[in-house]
Design a protein around this motif. Structure first.
Motif: not given
Length: 314
Positions: A35, A37, A63-64, A83-85
């Motif tokens: 994952n 970030r 998510k972070g 999360d980069k997603k």
């Protein structure tokens, strides 16, 4: 079992324990090597009890975390490590929310498909940011509760003072009893008056009903006449308005005629502006004056001589 085997078993156990410890730490922090970030800068008006490392929930899913919190003028800048997603747009709603019964804080993100995509901040640069909101939580409510309790305490003291000055005062109690007694006396007197004058009141009410009925009958019988009177009044009003308009027109004509006379236009204007006519008129008046004086001096002898053209024989 030989000593070598024992050492190998102990070493394997230690290695397995270390692996389990590392895997547990990674699982607890929801971190994964795969994952990636990224950081987003969010500006809040205030953050309350939000702390570094508090969770960030995206539509309810963690998510972070909160990376940093710092004061920027009168606002608070917070960097969220997400999360980069997760794709954020400029219409996303980000708020400081309450996540526990003891006042724990977190960041709530509500995604939106509207608007343009917000780029995450590059390392060392945080010029682009998202505006966030602050939601009042339990800690703020407890603070306001303290203020409310202080105000309630002040109110209770004021009510106690009022009660001590009224119900707790013996002079007030005595005055209250006197007032109640007078009120009872007033009610008794009013009841007697009503009882004694009940026939008169009933007769008055009956007369009022009769008068009201007669008045209604009178209006019903003369409805046509009243309508004609109202219609005649309307016609009279119309004629009056027309008469006023005619009077206004007449006044305008008179003003126009006077302006023409002042300018010397027309027969009257020429006479008004002719100074020779004025002089001759004065001479005629003077001659008439002389003639009247002669008549007064010699009333029995009056000779009139008219000299127009040739003289006629007597």
């Amino acid at each position: 079992m030989s000593k070598l085997n024992v050492d190998l078993a102990v070493g394997a156990s230690i290695i397995a324990a270390l692996f389990i410890l590392v895997a547990g730490l990674v699982w607890l922090k929801e971190a994964s090597v795969a994952n990636q970030r990224v950081d987003y800068l969010v500006i809040f008006p205030e953050v309350g009890t939000l702390q570094k490392g508090d969770p960030v929930f995206v539509n309810g899913v963690k998510k972070g975390t909160v990376r940093t919190i710092e004061l920027r003028g009168i606002e608070v800048g917070t960097i969220l490590n997400l999360d980069k997603k997760v794709t954020l747009t400029d219409s996303v709603q980000i708020s400081v929310v309450n996540v526990g019964l003891l006042g724990e804080r977190g960041i709530g993100v509500n995604l939106s498909t509207k608007g343009g995509v917000v780029q995450y901040i590059a390392p060392g640069r945080d010029t682009a940011h998202i505006a966030g909101k602050f939601q009042t939580g339990i800690s703020e409510a407890m603070g306001m509760l303290g203020t409310v309790l202080a105000e309630v305490e002040t109110l209770v003291v004021s009510v106690a003072d009022i009660l001590n000055a009224t119900i707790g005062d013996t002079s007030f109690i005595s005055q209250f009893h006197v007032l109640v007694g007078r009120l009872d006396t007033t009610l008794v007197v009013a009841n007697r008056l009503l009882t004694r004058n009940e026939p008169v009141l009933n007769a008055t009410l009956s007369d009022l009903r009769v008068v009201s009925k007669d008045l209604k009958d009178l209006v019903d019988r003369n409805t046509a006449g009243i309508d004609n009177l109202v219609t005649g009044g309307d016609q009279l009003m119309v004629k009056g308005v027309a008469l006023v308009n005619q009077a206004d027109s007449l006044v305008g004509d008179v003003k126009a005629m006077l302006r023409k006379i002042e300018k010397g236009e027309g027969s009257l204007g020429k006479l008004y502006k002719d100074e020779e006519f004025y002089t001759e008129l004065k001479d005629i008046v003077r001659s008439l004056d002389t003639l009247v004086n002669e008549v007064q001096s010699d009333a029995l002898k009056l000779r009139v001589r008219l000299g127009f053209g040739k003289k006629k024989a007597q």
